[in-house]
Design a protein around this motif. Sequence first.
Motif, short mmCIF file in Angstrom:
data_model
loop_
_atom_site.label_atom_id
_atom_site.label_comp_id
_atom_site.label_asym_id
_atom_site.label_seq_id
_atom_site.Cartn_x
_atom_site.Cartn_y
_atom_site.Cartn_z
N ASP A 75 0.81 -1.21 0.00
CA ASP A 75 0.00 0.00 0.00
C ASP A 75 0.85 1.27 0.00
O ASP A 75 0.41 2.31 -0.46
N TRP A 76 2.05 1.18 0.54
CA TRP A 76 2.94 2.34 0.60
C TRP A 76 3.63 2.60 -0.73
O TRP A 76 4.01 3.75 -1.02
N LEU A 77 3.84 1.59 -1.55
CA LEU A 77 4.62 1.74 -2.78
C LEU A 77 4.06 2.78 -3.76
O LEU A 77 4.83 3.59 -4.28
N PRO A 78 2.75 2.78 -4.07
CA PRO A 78 2.27 3.81 -5.01
C PRO A 78 2.53 5.23 -4.55
O PRO A 78 2.89 6.10 -5.35
N GLY A 79 2.36 5.49 -3.26
CA GLY A 79 2.64 6.83 -2.75
C GLY A 79 4.10 7.19 -2.85
O GLY A 79 4.46 8.34 -3.12
N ALA A 128 -1.69 4.53 -11.03
CA ALA A 128 -2.17 3.24 -11.53
C ALA A 128 -1.98 2.14 -10.48
O ALA A 128 -2.84 1.28 -10.31
N GLY A 129 -0.87 2.18 -9.77
CA GLY A 129 -0.63 1.19 -8.72
C GLY A 129 -1.62 1.31 -7.59
O GLY A 129 -2.08 0.30 -7.04
N SER A 130 -1.97 2.53 -7.21
CA SER A 130 -2.93 2.71 -6.12
C SER A 130 -4.32 2.23 -6.53
O SER A 130 -5.03 1.63 -5.72
N VAL A 131 -4.71 2.48 -7.77
CA VAL A 131 -6.01 1.98 -8.24
C VAL A 131 -5.99 0.45 -8.29
O VAL A 131 -6.96 -0.21 -7.91
N THR A 132 -4.87 -0.12 -8.72
CA THR A 132 -4.74 -1.58 -8.76
C THR A 132 -4.83 -2.18 -7.36
O THR A 132 -5.52 -3.18 -7.15
N VAL A 133 -4.15 -1.57 -6.40
CA VAL A 133 -4.22 -2.07 -5.02
C VAL A 133 -5.65 -1.94 -4.49
O VAL A 133 -6.15 -2.85 -3.83
N LEU A 134 -6.31 -0.84 -4.79
CA LEU A 134 -7.68 -0.66 -4.35
C LEU A 134 -8.59 -1.76 -4.88
O LEU A 134 -9.33 -2.39 -4.13
N VAL A 135 -8.49 -2.02 -6.17
CA VAL A 135 -9.38 -3.00 -6.78
C VAL A 135 -9.02 -4.42 -6.33
O VAL A 135 -9.89 -5.18 -5.88
#
Length: 184
Positions: A75-79, A128-135
Motif C-alpha cells: 500500500d505504501w509503494l504507489p505513494g 495506476a498502482g494505487s487503483v490496482t491495489v484498491l481493486v
Amino acid sequence: MSIPRHNYDPRRVCINPFPNITLGKHRRTIGIYLAGGLFALANWTFLDAAILSAHAHAPYNEPERPPPVHVTFVDWLPGLFSLIGMLIINLIDKDRVQGHEDFGDARAVWRARLFLFIGFSFMAGGLAGSVTVLVLKYILQHYAEQYTYYGYANVSQNVALMLSAIVLWVSQSVSTEYEYTLSI
C-alpha cells in the motif's frame, strides 16, 4: 447557419473560453501554499488510513477477531512512486524544458524533457498502482467499508500528490513582480 461571435478565434479548441482568474501580485505565493496544502492533505489522508489499520479491532460487542486486512508495504509503494515523481518534476529547471538555449549545451533541453517524462511516468505509475491495489486488495475481496477506506485513501493520496505537483509547477513558472530579466 449562425454567425460566429465577435470574440471567436478559430485557433481555440473550446467554444466557451476558460475564465480569466487574476489573483493579483500574490498568485505565485498562493499557488505555492496551495501545493503545500495539497501535499500535506495527501500524506495526512494516507497516514490516517495506516494508523487506523494498525489500531483496527473488532467492535466492542462482538467476539475478538483479527481484522481481515491491514495496510502493508504494498500500500505504501504507489505513494512512494508518486512522491519520487513529484520530486523529479519539481527539480527540473523550467527554462531548460521550454527550450531556452542560454545554457550552452544543446542536449540539455532533450535531457530535461526526458527527466520530466520520467517524473510524470513515476506519478502515473503511482496512481495506476494505487487503483490496482484498491481493486485487487480491497474491492474484489468484498471487505467492509471501514477496510476499503484504506484503498480509497491510497488513491486520494496519489491524486492529491499529482495535483500538488501540477500546481507547484505552474506556480513556479509564473514570474513575480520582483524578477527582472536582464539581457545584453
